[in-house]
Scaffold this active site. Structure first.
Site, PDB file in Angstrom:
ATOM      1  N   HIS A 290      21.995  68.606  25.776  1.00  0.00           N
ATOM      2  CA  HIS A 290      22.321  69.689  24.840  1.00  0.00           C
ATOM      3  C   HIS A 290      23.530  70.482  25.357  1.00  0.00           C
ATOM      4  CE1 HIS A 290      21.602  73.280  22.270  1.00  0.00           C
ATOM      5  NE2 HIS A 290      22.029  73.905  23.353  1.00  0.00           N
ATOM      6  N   GLU A 291      23.502  70.822  26.648  1.00  0.00           N
ATOM      7  CA  GLU A 291      24.632  71.564  27.215  1.00  0.00           C
ATOM      8  C   GLU A 291      25.919  70.742  27.135  1.00  0.00           C
ATOM      9  OE1 GLU A 291      24.540  74.704  28.056  1.00  0.00           O
ATOM     10  OE2 GLU A 291      22.418  74.749  27.527  1.00  0.00           O
ATOM     11  N   HIS A 294      27.700  70.936  23.887  1.00  0.00           N
ATOM     12  CA  HIS A 294      28.599  72.076  23.699  1.00  0.00           C
ATOM     13  C   HIS A 294      30.015  71.724  24.153  1.00  0.00           C
ATOM     14  CE1 HIS A 294      25.835  74.995  22.228  1.00  0.00           C
ATOM     15  NE2 HIS A 294      25.048  74.954  23.283  1.00  0.00           N
ATOM     16  N   GLU A 378      24.689  75.601  18.189  1.00  0.00           N
ATOM     17  CA  GLU A 378      23.440  75.156  18.809  1.00  0.00           C
ATOM     18  C   GLU A 378      22.870  73.930  18.082  1.00  0.00           C
ATOM     19  OE1 GLU A 378      22.442  76.071  21.655  1.00  0.00           O
ATOM     20  OE2 GLU A 378      23.970  77.637  21.762  1.00  0.00           O
TER      21      GLU A 378
HETATM   22 ZN   LIG Z   1      23.111  75.690  23.507  1.00  0.00          ZN
END
Ligand SMILES: [Zn+2]
Length: 439
Positions: A290-291, A294, A378
């Site tokens: 997930h990071e 980004h 997100e």
């Molecule tokens: Zn995030």
């Protein structure tokens, strides 16, 4: 001079500012009480989609924690508005400035020293005002819900260190900006902006390597199996990192987290020890993916570009406001150039402080734009994690983190729109595969 005329720009600005401050106060109170009512109203029952995943006791703990924080939040809102009002229209900043001017006058000199003293005194006083609530949050609320791991001794050591680090970086930066304001001519704001940007980039390099280690211990990730897995994930995503570290976050708090820090190829991956203890390797991989999402979607770069552009706009505005007498008098401050025409005592520190006090009052109304953008990012990062790792593992990690952090599953929708940088769990899980499949 101008104060007697009812249409003076100074009075008009006072009115606009007072109106904005009131509107901000009312809106903040309204949103906060909505959120508290909503959470309290849904306390009795785990929301159906989460039944079987989250125990009732955990759901009620999250509600109680949210309500306890909300009550202190109301106090914070009131205090914050009172402090802004005290500094500006009630004459606090003017009194502090005059007191420091008198002090400097007795010793001769003035200029940069008086201005630096004004900035430092302002920061210290604000810090002292915030202290009781910070203490209460850590040692009463976080303590009551079992999150606080800090001793008073560690808290004091942190305070001392962060004050020293703040002074070490803040004072030279402030001195340089004040000097530019006085010496760089009408385009000073452009130079000051460049300096501010350079300072921010420098911090991004120094923070992981110099500053963060002052507060926490960082050890290379020892778990060999996990290490290989994460290295494989980084390679698969085409991501260069300088190392994988574990941070002793448990020294201070039971809240868990993972993050990237640093610039370019010097980036580090940092896991809180609390995160590693709680999540399975699958879940850790998903959280990290997930990071990485980004980065892959250039969220970090976009956010930085937006900050650069906004701070440029801010400096342009400050460059103009600093020359307008009504900007000072409208906010309850007598600028030096009006008290003693022709005097060489600069107003630059006053302008900086007033700007720092006023911008958040008006900027508050734009918070939903920023939060909305962040929530969209997100979702994109979640989708990336589902593609590169496992959506199911991410979903179960999110549930665990929500439960462990006592984050409410039933926030007020309007409160979410205004403030939430992350979408509520229900919305995130709904877009991920199982266990959200049965949500
Ligand atoms: Zn995030």
């Amino acid at each position: 001079m101008e104060g007697s005329n009812i249409f003076s720009p100074s009075l008009a600005f006072t009115l606009v500012f007072a109106l904005a401050l009131c509107a901000q106060l009312l809106l903040k109170f309204w949103l906060a009480t909505r959120q508290m009512r909503h959470v309290a109203g849904h306390r009795a029952q785990v929301p159906p989609p989460f039944a079987g995943h989250i125990p009732l006791a955990a759901h009620q703990k999250a509600a109680d924690y949210t309500l306890a924080k909300g009550r202190v939040g109301l106090l914070e809102i009131a205090l914050g508005a009172a402090v802004v009002l005290g500094w500006t229209l009630l004459g606090g900043l003017d009194a502090l400035n005059q007191a420091l001017l008198a002090l400097v006058d007795e010793r001769g000199g003035g200029g940069l020293l008086q201005q630096l003293a004004l900035l430092a005194a302002f920061a210290l006083i604000n810090g002292l005002i915030d202290l009781p609530l910070t203490l209460y949050q850590t040692f009463v609320i976080e303590q009551r819900f079992g999150f606080n791991r800090m001793t008073l001794r560690l808290w004091l050591a942190d305070l001392l260190k962060s004050t020293l680090v703040g002074a070490l970086f803040g004072l030279p930066l402030a001195a340089a900006v004040l000097w530019l304001m006085g010496a760089a001519g009408t385009l000073w704001w452009l130079w000051a902006w460049a300096l501010w940007m350079g300072f921010n980039l420098l911090l991004m390099v120094l923070y992981p390597t110099v500053i963060a280690p002052l507060f926490n211990k960082f050890t290379p990730l020892a778990d060999e199996a996990l290490r290989q897995r994460i290295t494989a994930l980084l390679a698969r995503c085409g991501f260069a990192a300088k190392g994988l570290f574990v941070m002793d976050g448990s020294r201070r708090s039971a809240h868990a987290n993972a993050y990237f820090t640093g610039l370019g190829a010097a980036k580090r991956v940092v896991f809180f020890d609390t995160l590693l203890q709680r999540l399975t390797p699958d879940e850790i991989e998903a959280v990290l993916a997930h990071e990485l999402g980004h980065f892959k979607h250039h969220h970090i770069g976009k956010r930085m570009a937006a900050l650069f552009a906004m701070s440029l706009a801010g400096f342009v505005l400050l460059g103009w406001l600093a020359t307008q007498p009504w900007f000072y008098t409208g906010l309850g401050v007598r600028p030096n150039f009006m008290l003693a025409p022709g005097s060489q005592v600069p107003n630059d520190a006053l302008a900086l402080l007033l700007f720092a006090l006023v911008v958040p009052v008006f900027g508050y109304f734009f918070a939903p734009l920023w939060a909305g953008l962040s929530r969209r990012h997100e979702f994109e990062a979640d989708a990336y994690a589902a593609a590169q790792a496992s959506g199911a593992a991410l979903a179960s990690a999110l549930l665990k983190l929500h439960e462990d952090n006592a984050s409410t599953l039933t926030p007020d929708p309007l409160y979410v729109r205004f403030y939430y940088s992350h979408p509520p769990a229900l919305e995130r899980l709904a877009r991920l595969p199982a266990p959200a499949a049965n949500l």
